[in-house]
Design a protein around this motif. Structure first.
Motif, PDB file in Angstrom:
ATOM      1  N   LYS A  84       0.832  -1.207   0.000  1.00 37.65           N
ATOM      2  CA  LYS A  84       0.000   0.000   0.000  1.00 37.65           C
ATOM      3  C   LYS A  84       0.865   1.255   0.000  1.00 37.65           C
ATOM      4  CE  LYS A  84      -4.312  -1.682   2.036  1.00 37.65           C
ATOM      5  NZ  LYS A  84      -5.294  -1.510   3.154  1.00 37.65           N
ATOM      6  N   LEU A  85       1.976   1.215   0.727  1.00 37.42           N
ATOM      7  CA  LEU A  85       2.930   2.322   0.708  1.00 37.42           C
ATOM      8  C   LEU A  85       3.529   2.461  -0.685  1.00 37.42           C
ATOM      9  CD1 LEU A  85       4.875   4.446   1.949  1.00 37.42           C
ATOM     10  CD2 LEU A  85       6.376   2.520   2.554  1.00 37.42           C
ATOM     11  N   LEU A  86       3.971   1.343  -1.250  1.00 36.57           N
ATOM     12  CA  LEU A  86       4.565   1.351  -2.585  1.00 36.57           C
ATOM     13  C   LEU A  86       3.589   1.919  -3.615  1.00 36.57           C
ATOM     14  CD1 LEU A  86       7.015   0.439  -4.330  1.00 36.57           C
ATOM     15  CD2 LEU A  86       5.817  -1.727  -4.643  1.00 36.57           C
ATOM     16  N   TYR A  87       2.350   1.497  -3.536  1.00 37.77           N
ATOM     17  CA  TYR A  87       1.299   1.932  -4.452  1.00 37.77           C
ATOM     18  C   TYR A  87       1.050   3.440  -4.336  1.00 37.77           C
ATOM     19  CZ  TYR A  87      -3.595   2.400  -6.070  1.00 37.77           C
ATOM     20  OH  TYR A  87      -4.750   2.792  -6.683  1.00 37.77           O
ATOM     21  N   SER A  88       0.820   3.911  -3.126  1.00 37.58           N
ATOM     22  CA  SER A  88       0.477   5.319  -2.923  1.00 37.58           C
ATOM     23  C   SER A  88       1.642   6.241  -3.277  1.00 37.58           C
ATOM     24  CB  SER A  88       0.048   5.556  -1.467  1.00 37.58           C
ATOM     25  OG  SER A  88      -1.100   4.803  -1.161  1.00 37.58           O
ATOM     26  N   LYS A 119       5.237  -3.317 -12.015  1.00 38.60           N
ATOM     27  CA  LYS A 119       5.288  -4.751 -12.325  1.00 38.60           C
ATOM     28  C   LYS A 119       5.079  -5.577 -11.060  1.00 38.60           C
ATOM     29  CE  LYS A 119       8.235  -4.423 -16.434  1.00 38.60           C
ATOM     30  NZ  LYS A 119       9.576  -4.661 -17.003  1.00 38.60           N
ATOM     31  N   ARG A 120       5.676  -5.123  -9.998  1.00 36.70           N
ATOM     32  CA  ARG A 120       5.497  -5.822  -8.717  1.00 36.70           C
ATOM     33  C   ARG A 120       4.045  -5.726  -8.246  1.00 36.70           C
ATOM     34  NH1 ARG A 120       8.563  -3.912  -3.178  1.00 36.70           N
ATOM     35  NH2 ARG A 120       6.883  -4.487  -1.730  1.00 36.70           N
ATOM     36  N   LEU A 121       3.448  -4.558  -8.391  1.00 37.81           N
ATOM     37  CA  LEU A 121       2.082  -4.343  -7.931  1.00 37.81           C
ATOM     38  C   LEU A 121       1.040  -4.996  -8.838  1.00 37.81           C
ATOM     39  CD1 LEU A 121       2.393  -0.568  -6.956  1.00 37.81           C
ATOM     40  CD2 LEU A 121       2.185  -2.497  -5.372  1.00 37.81           C
ATOM     41  N   SER A 122       1.438  -5.358 -10.067  1.00 40.02           N
ATOM     42  CA  SER A 122       0.481  -5.915 -11.026  1.00 40.02           C
ATOM     43  C   SER A 122      -0.003  -7.303 -10.652  1.00 40.02           C
ATOM     44  CB  SER A 122       1.100  -5.955 -12.428  1.00 40.02           C
ATOM     45  OG  SER A 122       2.158  -6.900 -12.487  1.00 40.02           O
ATOM     46  N   VAL A 123       0.600  -7.913  -9.645  1.00 36.88           N
ATOM     47  CA  VAL A 123       0.152  -9.231  -9.176  1.00 36.88           C
ATOM     48  C   VAL A 123      -0.386  -9.147  -7.750  1.00 36.88           C
ATOM     49  CG1 VAL A 123       1.695 -10.525 -10.689  1.00 36.88           C
ATOM     50  CG2 VAL A 123       2.511  -9.814  -8.443  1.00 36.88           C
ATOM     51  N   ARG A 134      -3.874  -3.817  -8.137  1.00 39.20           N
ATOM     52  CA  ARG A 134      -3.469  -4.611  -9.308  1.00 39.20           C
ATOM     53  C   ARG A 134      -3.908  -3.953 -10.615  1.00 39.20           C
ATOM     54  NH1 ARG A 134      -6.608  -8.861  -8.546  1.00 39.20           N
ATOM     55  NH2 ARG A 134      -8.176  -7.983  -9.942  1.00 39.20           N
ATOM     56  N   ASP A 135      -5.182  -3.548 -10.689  1.00 37.47           N
ATOM     57  CA  ASP A 135      -5.715  -3.001 -11.933  1.00 37.47           C
ATOM     58  C   ASP A 135      -5.070  -1.670 -12.300  1.00 37.47           C
ATOM     59  OD1 ASP A 135      -9.160  -4.153 -11.454  1.00 37.47           O
ATOM     60  OD2 ASP A 135      -7.316  -5.200 -11.964  1.00 37.47           O
ATOM     61  N   THR A 136      -4.828  -0.830 -11.301  1.00 37.48           N
ATOM     62  CA  THR A 136      -4.175   0.455 -11.572  1.00 37.48           C
ATOM     63  C   THR A 136      -2.753   0.234 -12.061  1.00 37.48           C
ATOM     64  OG1 THR A 136      -5.514   1.538  -9.870  1.00 37.48           O
ATOM     65  CG2 THR A 136      -3.526   2.682 -10.605  1.00 37.48           C
ATOM     66  N   ALA A 137      -2.047  -0.710 -11.447  1.00 37.03           N
ATOM     67  CA  ALA A 137      -0.668  -1.000 -11.860  1.00 37.03           C
ATOM     68  C   ALA A 137      -0.627  -1.502 -13.298  1.00 37.03           C
ATOM     69  CB  ALA A 137      -0.041  -2.028 -10.912  1.00 37.03           C
ATOM     70  N   SER A 140      -2.839  -0.923 -15.621  1.00 35.96           N
ATOM     71  CA  SER A 140      -3.204   0.214 -16.465  1.00 35.96           C
ATOM     72  C   SER A 140      -2.000   1.114 -16.717  1.00 35.96           C
ATOM     73  CB  SER A 140      -4.337   1.014 -15.804  1.00 35.96           C
ATOM     74  OG  SER A 140      -4.710   2.114 -16.609  1.00 35.96           O
ATOM     75  N   MET A 141      -1.200   1.343 -15.694  1.00 34.25           N
ATOM     76  CA  MET A 141      -0.001   2.183 -15.848  1.00 34.25           C
ATOM     77  C   MET A 141       1.040   1.492 -16.731  1.00 34.25           C
ATOM     78  SD  MET A 141      -0.805   4.932 -14.382  1.00 34.25           S
ATOM     79  CE  MET A 141       0.787   5.738 -14.571  1.00 34.25           C
ATOM     80  N   LEU A 142       1.173   0.177 -16.600  1.00 35.44           N
ATOM     81  CA  LEU A 142       2.113  -0.555 -17.466  1.00 35.44           C
ATOM     82  C   LEU A 142       1.674  -0.479 -18.926  1.00 35.44           C
ATOM     83  CD1 LEU A 142       2.797  -3.740 -15.286  1.00 35.44           C
ATOM     84  CD2 LEU A 142       4.407  -1.884 -15.797  1.00 35.44           C
ATOM     85  N   ILE A 143       0.362  -0.544 -19.159  1.00 31.79           N
ATOM     86  CA  ILE A 143      -0.171  -0.391 -20.517  1.00 31.79           C
ATOM     87  C   ILE A 143       0.189   0.980 -21.066  1.00 31.79           C
ATOM     88  CG2 ILE A 143      -2.294  -0.185 -21.873  1.00 31.79           C
ATOM     89  CD1 ILE A 143      -3.521  -2.277 -19.940  1.00 31.79           C
ATOM     90  N   SER A 144      -0.003   2.000 -20.241  1.00 30.99           N
ATOM     91  CA  SER A 144       0.303   3.370 -20.652  1.00 30.99           C
ATOM     92  C   SER A 144       1.783   3.531 -20.967  1.00 30.99           C
ATOM     93  CB  SER A 144      -0.113   4.339 -19.539  1.00 30.99           C
ATOM     94  OG  SER A 144       0.214   5.666 -19.881  1.00 30.99           O
ATOM     95  N   TYR A 145       2.652   2.972 -20.133  1.00 35.69           N
ATOM     96  CA  TYR A 145       4.097   3.058 -20.365  1.00 35.69           C
ATOM     97  C   TYR A 145       4.467   2.414 -21.701  1.00 35.69           C
ATOM     98  CZ  TYR A 145       5.662   4.841 -15.802  1.00 35.69           C
ATOM     99  OH  TYR A 145       5.931   5.627 -14.711  1.00 35.69           O
ATOM    100  N   ALA A 146       3.954   1.197 -21.916  1.00 39.42           N
ATOM    101  CA  ALA A 146       4.276   0.478 -23.161  1.00 39.42           C
ATOM    102  C   ALA A 146       3.750   1.235 -24.376  1.00 39.42           C
ATOM    103  CB  ALA A 146       3.689  -0.925 -23.108  1.00 39.42           C
ATOM    104  N   ARG A 147       2.544   1.752 -24.276  1.00 38.07           N
ATOM    105  CA  ARG A 147       1.935   2.490 -25.383  1.00 38.07           C
ATOM    106  C   ARG A 147       2.730   3.743 -25.708  1.00 38.07           C
ATOM    107  NH1 ARG A 147      -3.225   3.004 -23.326  1.00 38.07           N
ATOM    108  NH2 ARG A 147      -2.657   4.988 -22.400  1.00 38.07           N
ATOM    109  N   ASN A 148       3.136   4.476 -24.683  1.00 30.63           N
ATOM    110  CA  ASN A 148       3.872   5.719 -24.899  1.00 30.63           C
ATOM    111  C   ASN A 148       5.261   5.487 -25.470  1.00 30.63           C
ATOM    112  OD1 ASN A 148       1.739   7.244 -23.966  1.00 30.63           O
ATOM    113  ND2 ASN A 148       2.482   7.321 -21.860  1.00 30.63           N
ATOM    114  N   ARG A 149       5.805   4.291 -25.242  1.00 24.64           N
ATOM    115  CA  ARG A 149       7.109   3.952 -25.836  1.00 24.64           C
ATOM    116  C   ARG A 149       6.962   3.369 -27.231  1.00 24.64           C
ATOM    117  NH1 ARG A 149       8.610   1.746 -20.599  1.00 24.64           N
ATOM    118  NH2 ARG A 149       8.072  -0.302 -21.407  1.00 24.64           N
TER     119      ARG A 149
END
Length: 346
Positions: free
Chosen positions: A108-112, A141-145, A152-155, A157-166
């Motif tokens: 939760k700390l890592l996420y926030s 990546k750690r939070l995605s599981v 999990r879902d927010t993590a 979503s952010m990984l999708i955004s990172y990959a898309r932007n690259r």
């Protein structure tokens, strides 16, 4: 992690079975099994030996001071924001990293902290943001599981955004298609991805579908709100919802006959014969008219539909109900109604 998770994971890391743990500690295998399930805990006298066996210290085994409370995490994120504003982003980033290292299992700390710092990159126009995003991607990546769906879902979503932007569109699509049914909108993510890839027709098809579905959802909501208003005898509200329904239907190029639906319900509720007849004279013939969804620029990529056939059949059904159901009896005792029915039957 809780003590049962620690026992299970450390045992597996050491390639030990529950039976071996039980034998080495002089307890039964079912006892070890219950420890790992969290249904019971080891006797306090066994803890030092268990810690030595798992090659960890007692603090780790007992998860001593492992997690921060939600309030502590919220206060820490607020502190990060103050550091960014009063000092600089790098100081806040390092402060967060130190805290994460201090509480390495507190997701939760890592996420926030990660979400705040990632958003602050844009909010405060931090120079050279990519040097930080590499770390954030590792955290996502750690939070995605994680077991908590929101995290999990927010993590993901952010990984999708990172990959898309690259420009890593294959990776982004792979992540999207791996998504479970969740709060993340797979269709929306694909539309944004296709846009980035310049697959404009594919993206537009999705957005067109969203418009069609969205308007249909709004129509359904307005009809239900109208019916509630009628039940509550809130006539002004009912009139407002009916007017809104008509406006939405017209503005978004839906078939002409649909725009009369809500006001017909109002007229029937009032048992206003003249108003009912006026609406039916426009609505019923309109239901027989051809409607091609592609004729509207909003839906030019939409697939062919059978909406005209459906509305024509619906008109026949409505005529049958008008001629037979008791609730419509008030409108049947006039020549105009009979003439309209005869016209529709022919």
């Amino acid at each position: 992690m809780k003590i049962n998770q620690i026992i299970r994971e450390k045992r597996k890391e050491l390639s030990l079975t529950q039976e071996q743990i039980a034998e080495l500690l002089g307890v039964s295998t079912p006892a070890v099994n219950k420890w790992e399930k969290g249904s019971t805990y080891p006797d306090i006298t066994l803890l030092p030996a268990l810690a030595r066996l798992l090659k960890i210290d007692l603090n780790t085994l007992l998860s001593f001071n492992e997690d921060l409370t939600d309030i502590e995490i919220e206060n820490f994120v607020n502190e990060l924001d103050e550091i960014v504003q009063e000092q600089n982003y790098m100081s806040a980033f390092q402060m967060a990293i130190d805290k994460i290292h201090e509480y390495p299992t507190c997701d939760k700390l890592l996420y926030s902290a990660t979400l705040y710092l990632d958003g602050a990159l844009f909010l405060y126009s931090v120079p050279e943001p990519e040097q930080y995003r590499e770390t954030f991607e590792t955290f996502y990546k750690r939070l995605s599981v994680n077991e908590i769906p929101e995290i999990r879902d927010t993590a993901i979503s952010m990984l999708i955004s990172y990959a898309r932007n690259r420009g890593e569109y294959s990776k982004a699509e792979e992540l999207i298609n791996m998504l479970p049914f969740s709060t993340i909108d797979r269709e929306e993510q694909l539309a944004i991805l296709y846009h980035k890839q310049k697959k404009y027709e594919d993206a537009e098809k999705i957005w067109e579908h969203r418009v069609l579905k969205g308007v249909t959802d709004i129509q359904t909501a307005l009809i239900n709100m109208l019916e509630i208003a009628l039940l509550e005898k809130c006539n002004d509200n009912a009139e407002f919802f009916a007017d809104m329904y008509k406006t939405i239907t017209r503005q978004f190029c839906f078939p002409e006959w649909m725009r009369y639906n809500a006001h017909l319900l109002l007229a029937i509720d009032k048992k206003n014969k003249d108003e009912c007849l006026s609406i039916l004279k426009k609505m019923l013939p309109a239901m027989k008219k051809e409607w091609n969804v592609q004729d509207c620029q909003l839906y030019r990529n939409a697939k062919d539909s059978e909406s005209t056939l459906f509305s024509s059949r619906l008109a026949d059904t409505l005529c049958d109900e008008l001629a037979t159901k008791e609730e419509y009896a008030f409108v049947r005792d006039c020549i105009e109604f009979r003439e309209l029915m005869a016209e529709m039957r022919s």
